[in-house]
Design a protein around this motif. Sequence first.
Motif, PDB file in Angstrom:
ATOM      1  N   GLY A  60     -10.339 -15.254   8.036  1.00  0.00           N
ATOM      2  CA  GLY A  60     -10.640 -14.263   7.020  1.00  0.00           C
ATOM      3  C   GLY A  60      -9.360 -13.814   6.344  1.00  0.00           C
ATOM      4  O   GLY A  60      -8.254 -14.074   6.817  1.00  0.00           O
ATOM      5  N   LEU A  61      -9.504 -13.144   5.211  1.00  0.00           N
ATOM      6  CA  LEU A  61      -8.327 -12.653   4.517  1.00  0.00           C
ATOM      7  C   LEU A  61      -7.785 -11.421   5.238  1.00  0.00           C
ATOM      8  O   LEU A  61      -8.520 -10.463   5.475  1.00  0.00           O
ATOM      9  CB  LEU A  61      -8.682 -12.305   3.069  1.00  0.00           C
ATOM     10  CG  LEU A  61      -8.960 -13.525   2.186  1.00  0.00           C
ATOM     11  CD1 LEU A  61      -9.622 -13.103   0.885  1.00  0.00           C
ATOM     12  CD2 LEU A  61      -7.681 -14.284   1.902  1.00  0.00           C
ATOM     13  N   PRO A  62      -6.513 -11.438   5.609  1.00  0.00           N
ATOM     14  CA  PRO A  62      -5.952 -10.339   6.404  1.00  0.00           C
ATOM     15  C   PRO A  62      -5.927  -9.020   5.646  1.00  0.00           C
ATOM     16  O   PRO A  62      -5.654  -8.980   4.447  1.00  0.00           O
ATOM     17  CB  PRO A  62      -4.534 -10.828   6.713  1.00  0.00           C
ATOM     18  CG  PRO A  62      -4.227 -11.817   5.647  1.00  0.00           C
ATOM     19  CD  PRO A  62      -5.533 -12.482   5.316  1.00  0.00           C
ATOM     20  N   GLY A  63      -6.244  -7.955   6.366  1.00  0.00           N
ATOM     21  CA  GLY A  63      -6.186  -6.624   5.791  1.00  0.00           C
ATOM     22  C   GLY A  63      -7.430  -6.182   5.057  1.00  0.00           C
ATOM     23  O   GLY A  63      -7.518  -5.035   4.614  1.00  0.00           O
ATOM     24  N   LEU A  64      -8.421  -7.076   4.923  1.00  0.00           N
ATOM     25  CA  LEU A  64      -9.644  -6.725   4.201  1.00  0.00           C
ATOM     26  C   LEU A  64     -10.748  -6.337   5.166  1.00  0.00           C
ATOM     27  O   LEU A  64     -11.031  -7.047   6.133  1.00  0.00           O
ATOM     28  CB  LEU A  64     -10.125  -7.890   3.335  1.00  0.00           C
ATOM     29  CG  LEU A  64      -9.175  -8.424   2.278  1.00  0.00           C
ATOM     30  CD1 LEU A  64      -9.905  -9.395   1.355  1.00  0.00           C
ATOM     31  CD2 LEU A  64      -8.528  -7.305   1.468  1.00  0.00           C
ATOM     32  N   GLY A  65     -11.375  -5.200   4.896  1.00  0.00           N
ATOM     33  CA  GLY A  65     -12.512  -4.772   5.682  1.00  0.00           C
ATOM     34  C   GLY A  65     -13.776  -5.477   5.247  1.00  0.00           C
ATOM     35  O   GLY A  65     -13.779  -6.249   4.283  1.00  0.00           O
ATOM     36  N   PRO A  66     -14.891  -5.217   5.934  1.00  0.00           N
ATOM     37  CA  PRO A  66     -16.133  -5.947   5.648  1.00  0.00           C
ATOM     38  C   PRO A  66     -16.678  -5.725   4.240  1.00  0.00           C
ATOM     39  O   PRO A  66     -17.190  -6.656   3.617  1.00  0.00           O
ATOM     40  CB  PRO A  66     -17.111  -5.420   6.710  1.00  0.00           C
ATOM     41  CG  PRO A  66     -16.507  -4.150   7.216  1.00  0.00           C
ATOM     42  CD  PRO A  66     -15.036  -4.318   7.095  1.00  0.00           C
ATOM     43  N   ARG A  67     -16.545  -4.499   3.716  1.00  0.00           N
ATOM     44  CA  ARG A  67     -17.093  -4.255   2.378  1.00  0.00           C
ATOM     45  C   ARG A  67     -16.276  -4.980   1.316  1.00  0.00           C
ATOM     46  O   ARG A  67     -16.837  -5.583   0.397  1.00  0.00           O
ATOM     47  CB  ARG A  67     -17.130  -2.747   2.084  1.00  0.00           C
ATOM     48  CG  ARG A  67     -17.680  -2.428   0.710  1.00  0.00           C
ATOM     49  CD  ARG A  67     -18.021  -0.970   0.563  1.00  0.00           C
ATOM     50  NE  ARG A  67     -18.475  -0.697  -0.794  1.00  0.00           N
ATOM     51  CZ  ARG A  67     -18.911   0.475  -1.199  1.00  0.00           C
ATOM     52  NH1 ARG A  67     -18.970   1.488  -0.358  1.00  0.00           N
ATOM     53  NH2 ARG A  67     -19.295   0.660  -2.446  1.00  0.00           N
ATOM     54  N   THR A  68     -14.959  -4.938   1.441  1.00  0.00           N
ATOM     55  CA  THR A  68     -14.122  -5.643   0.481  1.00  0.00           C
ATOM     56  C   THR A  68     -14.351  -7.143   0.568  1.00  0.00           C
ATOM     57  O   THR A  68     -14.505  -7.818  -0.455  1.00  0.00           O
ATOM     58  CB  THR A  68     -12.637  -5.327   0.719  1.00  0.00           C
ATOM     59  OG1 THR A  68     -12.440  -3.914   0.710  1.00  0.00           O
ATOM     60  CG2 THR A  68     -11.770  -5.953  -0.360  1.00  0.00           C
ATOM     61  N   SER A  69     -14.384  -7.677   1.782  1.00  0.00           N
ATOM     62  CA  SER A  69     -14.593  -9.115   1.964  1.00  0.00           C
ATOM     63  C   SER A  69     -15.925  -9.564   1.378  1.00  0.00           C
ATOM     64  O   SER A  69     -16.013 -10.643   0.769  1.00  0.00           O
ATOM     65  CB  SER A  69     -14.529  -9.462   3.456  1.00  0.00           C
ATOM     66  OG  SER A  69     -13.246  -9.202   3.985  1.00  0.00           O
ATOM     67  N   ALA A  70     -16.954  -8.737   1.548  1.00  0.00           N
ATOM     68  CA  ALA A  70     -18.277  -9.089   1.037  1.00  0.00           C
ATOM     69  C   ALA A  70     -18.326  -9.096  -0.484  1.00  0.00           C
ATOM     70  O   ALA A  70     -19.244  -9.681  -1.076  1.00  0.00           O
ATOM     71  CB  ALA A  70     -19.321  -8.119   1.587  1.00  0.00           C
ATOM     72  N   SER A  71     -17.354  -8.467  -1.126  1.00  0.00           N
ATOM     73  CA  SER A  71     -17.324  -8.401  -2.583  1.00  0.00           C
ATOM     74  C   SER A  71     -16.738  -9.657  -3.219  1.00  0.00           C
ATOM     75  O   SER A  71     -16.823  -9.831  -4.429  1.00  0.00           O
ATOM     76  CB  SER A  71     -16.490  -7.186  -3.025  1.00  0.00           C
ATOM     77  OG  SER A  71     -17.023  -5.996  -2.492  1.00  0.00           O
ATOM     78  N   ILE A  72     -16.124 -10.517  -2.428  1.00  0.00           N
ATOM     79  CA  ILE A  72     -15.551 -11.747  -2.956  1.00  0.00           C
ATOM     80  C   ILE A  72     -16.676 -12.764  -3.161  1.00  0.00           C
ATOM     81  O   ILE A  72     -17.421 -13.062  -2.228  1.00  0.00           O
ATOM     82  CB  ILE A  72     -14.483 -12.303  -1.999  1.00  0.00           C
ATOM     83  CG1 ILE A  72     -13.348 -11.289  -1.829  1.00  0.00           C
ATOM     84  CG2 ILE A  72     -13.947 -13.635  -2.504  1.00  0.00           C
ATOM     85  CD1 ILE A  72     -12.359 -11.651  -0.744  1.00  0.00           C
ATOM     86  N   PRO A  73     -16.856 -13.293  -4.362  1.00  0.00           N
ATOM     87  CA  PRO A  73     -17.946 -14.238  -4.614  1.00  0.00           C
ATOM     88  C   PRO A  73     -17.862 -15.454  -3.698  1.00  0.00           C
ATOM     89  O   PRO A  73     -16.777 -15.939  -3.381  1.00  0.00           O
ATOM     90  CB  PRO A  73     -17.723 -14.644  -6.079  1.00  0.00           C
ATOM     91  CG  PRO A  73     -16.919 -13.540  -6.678  1.00  0.00           C
ATOM     92  CD  PRO A  73     -16.047 -13.034  -5.578  1.00  0.00           C
ATOM     93  N   GLU A  74     -19.011 -15.939  -3.284  1.00  0.00           N
ATOM     94  CA  GLU A  74     -19.053 -17.086  -2.373  1.00  0.00           C
ATOM     95  C   GLU A  74     -18.377 -18.318  -2.969  1.00  0.00           C
ATOM     96  O   GLU A  74     -17.789 -19.129  -2.248  1.00  0.00           O
ATOM     97  CB  GLU A  74     -20.506 -17.413  -2.009  1.00  0.00           C
ATOM     98  CG  GLU A  74     -21.164 -16.379  -1.108  1.00  0.00           C
ATOM     99  CD  GLU A  74     -22.544 -16.812  -0.660  1.00  0.00           C
ATOM    100  OE1 GLU A  74     -22.912 -17.974  -0.944  1.00  0.00           O
ATOM    101  OE2 GLU A  74     -23.256 -16.001  -0.041  1.00  0.00           O
TER     102      GLU A  74
END
Length: 252
Positions: A60-74
Amino acid sequence: MRSPVFCIRLSIACGAAVSMLSGCGAVGGSGVTDQVVVSPPARGAVPPSTHEGAASVSVGLPGLGPRTSASIPEESEQVVLVTGDGINSSQSTVVLYDRTASGWQAGSVWRAHNALKGWTEDHHLNDLRSPIGVFRLTDAGGLLPDPGSRLPYNRSNAFTVGGDGFEGEPLAGSFDYVVAINYNRAAGTSPLDWTRPLGAERGGGIWLHVDHGGPTHGCVSLPKDHMKALLLALDPARHPVIVMGDAGSLAR
């Protein structure tokens, strides 16, 4: 810190006393866009990395929480991660990540500037803060000829900027290379386009551009050689996005 034919004098581009551009948070218009993916919220306490070293791979991208990570388009396989030193800091770190079969591969770590007063989840014109969020990167340009960008590149003399920044540093050359950040803009147009889908009061003209040695009006700025390297690396076929904000907000 735009229309290609709207070249006017402003005192708000990237901290300039006088500018010929409406970049970095200056006035805009209205229109339609696919721009903002989402703005992640709130504050945590994840310190940004300042190490400049070899590429590494993480799931996963370091430093990103679940909400931020979920915002990245698939479909996004390139992420420009901008991690601010603090909510009120104008200093940040930039890393380009490429998605691989085994996870995200990090490129070099570059120090950068963001807006004078830091970051905000509710960006408005002249607030001197950079918008927090996940935004697509679709268009580039600059005063200098296209160095080989795969993003559509608009070369124009309208990218000329003068005057001094917030710390008295000259702004000349700041827009030699730019990549438009799709906050409150119409995707698929020159970075100089003046369309402001959210309204002029929400600001616009937020770019990645060449660092002038001080805080910006709302943009993210990198040293020229790093900005050129980033411009050459971004691939529209990989649907690049920028994830930007202070470390605490991105950790949410």
